[in-house]
Design a protein around this motif. Structure first.
Motif, PDB file in Angstrom:
ATOM      1  N   LEU A   2      39.583 -44.019  10.361  1.00 40.22           N
ATOM      2  CA  LEU A   2      38.360 -44.545   9.743  1.00 40.22           C
ATOM      3  C   LEU A   2      38.644 -45.302   8.455  1.00 40.22           C
ATOM      4  O   LEU A   2      37.963 -46.274   8.149  1.00 40.22           O
ATOM      5  CB  LEU A   2      37.377 -43.407   9.476  1.00 40.22           C
ATOM      6  CG  LEU A   2      36.741 -42.797  10.710  1.00 40.22           C
ATOM      7  CD1 LEU A   2      35.907 -41.585  10.343  1.00 40.22           C
ATOM      8  CD2 LEU A   2      35.907 -43.819  11.442  1.00 40.22           C
ATOM      9  N   SER A   3      39.654 -44.870   7.701  1.00 36.10           N
ATOM     10  CA  SER A   3      39.963 -45.589   6.462  1.00 36.10           C
ATOM     11  C   SER A   3      40.684 -46.909   6.755  1.00 36.10           C
ATOM     12  O   SER A   3      40.493 -47.890   6.062  1.00 36.10           O
ATOM     13  CB  SER A   3      40.784 -44.719   5.520  1.00 36.10           C
ATOM     14  OG  SER A   3      41.998 -44.358   6.130  1.00 36.10           O
ATOM     15  N   VAL A  10      34.956 -44.933  16.922  1.00 34.00           N
ATOM     16  CA  VAL A  10      35.916 -43.836  17.090  1.00 34.00           C
ATOM     17  C   VAL A  10      35.241 -42.745  17.908  1.00 34.00           C
ATOM     18  O   VAL A  10      34.123 -42.327  17.593  1.00 34.00           O
ATOM     19  CB  VAL A  10      36.368 -43.270  15.730  1.00 34.00           C
ATOM     20  CG1 VAL A  10      37.292 -42.084  15.922  1.00 34.00           C
ATOM     21  CG2 VAL A  10      37.058 -44.345  14.902  1.00 34.00           C
ATOM     22  N   LEU A  11      35.903 -42.297  18.976  1.00 34.42           N
ATOM     23  CA  LEU A  11      35.404 -41.216  19.812  1.00 34.42           C
ATOM     24  C   LEU A  11      36.418 -40.091  19.829  1.00 34.42           C
ATOM     25  O   LEU A  11      37.619 -40.336  19.992  1.00 34.42           O
ATOM     26  CB  LEU A  11      35.155 -41.691  21.240  1.00 34.42           C
ATOM     27  CG  LEU A  11      34.104 -42.776  21.425  1.00 34.42           C
ATOM     28  CD1 LEU A  11      34.088 -43.263  22.858  1.00 34.42           C
ATOM     29  CD2 LEU A  11      32.740 -42.277  21.020  1.00 34.42           C
ATOM     30  N   ILE A  12      35.938 -38.864  19.659  1.00 32.50           N
ATOM     31  CA  ILE A  12      36.776 -37.668  19.760  1.00 32.50           C
ATOM     32  C   ILE A  12      36.136 -36.809  20.833  1.00 32.50           C
ATOM     33  O   ILE A  12      34.982 -36.379  20.689  1.00 32.50           O
ATOM     34  CB  ILE A  12      36.843 -36.908  18.425  1.00 32.50           C
ATOM     35  CG1 ILE A  12      37.439 -37.820  17.353  1.00 32.50           C
ATOM     36  CG2 ILE A  12      37.641 -35.626  18.576  1.00 32.50           C
ATOM     37  CD1 ILE A  12      37.373 -37.262  15.960  1.00 32.50           C
ATOM     38  N   MET A  13      36.864 -36.572  21.918  1.00 33.40           N
ATOM     39  CA  MET A  13      36.261 -35.837  23.023  1.00 33.40           C
ATOM     40  C   MET A  13      37.226 -34.845  23.627  1.00 33.40           C
ATOM     41  O   MET A  13      38.441 -34.976  23.484  1.00 33.40           O
ATOM     42  CB  MET A  13      35.747 -36.811  24.080  1.00 33.40           C
ATOM     43  CG  MET A  13      36.772 -37.761  24.621  1.00 33.40           C
ATOM     44  SD  MET A  13      36.060 -38.957  25.753  1.00 33.40           S
ATOM     45  CE  MET A  13      35.594 -40.237  24.629  1.00 33.40           C
ATOM     46  N   GLY A  14      36.655 -33.831  24.264  1.00 34.70           N
ATOM     47  CA  GLY A  14      37.479 -32.845  24.936  1.00 34.70           C
ATOM     48  C   GLY A  14      36.717 -31.575  25.233  1.00 34.70           C
ATOM     49  O   GLY A  14      35.511 -31.479  25.017  1.00 34.70           O
ATOM     50  N   ASP A  15      37.444 -30.580  25.719  1.00 36.45           N
ATOM     51  CA  ASP A  15      36.905 -29.253  26.028  1.00 36.45           C
ATOM     52  C   ASP A  15      37.055 -28.414  24.761  1.00 36.45           C
ATOM     53  O   ASP A  15      38.141 -27.981  24.416  1.00 36.45           O
ATOM     54  CB  ASP A  15      37.695 -28.649  27.187  1.00 36.45           C
ATOM     55  CG  ASP A  15      37.200 -27.272  27.584  1.00 36.45           C
ATOM     56  OD1 ASP A  15      36.318 -26.714  26.899  1.00 36.45           O
ATOM     57  OD2 ASP A  15      37.702 -26.743  28.587  1.00 36.45           O
TER      58      ASP A  15
END
Length: 98
Positions: A2-3, A10-15
């Motif tokens: 992000l900086s 930005v995507l952060i995905m998971g279980d």
């Protein structure tokens, strides 16, 4: 990320099981709000764009125990949002133009 790239999505995905990132990433939105494993929401997707996606689920594939998650974009192209305009054109005969 992000900086270095402040305008990039930005995507952060998971279980995530019992882990939540809401307090770690307060400016991120969690898009998945439907059960992904039985009645629990375990498969999450955090993103830095508000109201960007709607989550839809489908049954699991094969022997998997988690549903499939589809993230559908909320944005619709201008051409798909507006109804098509219709115009009528008068076509003059050769006699009329003479």
């Amino acid at each position: 990320m992000l900086s270095k790239y402040p305008d990039a999505p930005v995507l952060i995905m998971g279980d995530f099981n019992s882990c939540k990132l809401d307090c770690v990433l307060p400016s991120f939105e969690q898009y998945v709000d439907v059960p992904t494993r039985r009645e629990k929401v375990l498969d999450l997707c955090y993103g830095n764009i508000n109201n960007a996606y709607t989550a839809r689920v489908q049954p699991p594939i094969g022997a998997a125990d988690h549903n499939i998650v589809f993230l559908l974009p909320q944005y619709k192209q201008l051409l798909k949002r507006d109804k098509p305009a219709t115009y009528s054109i008068t076509q003059w005969s050769e006699d009329a133009t003479a």
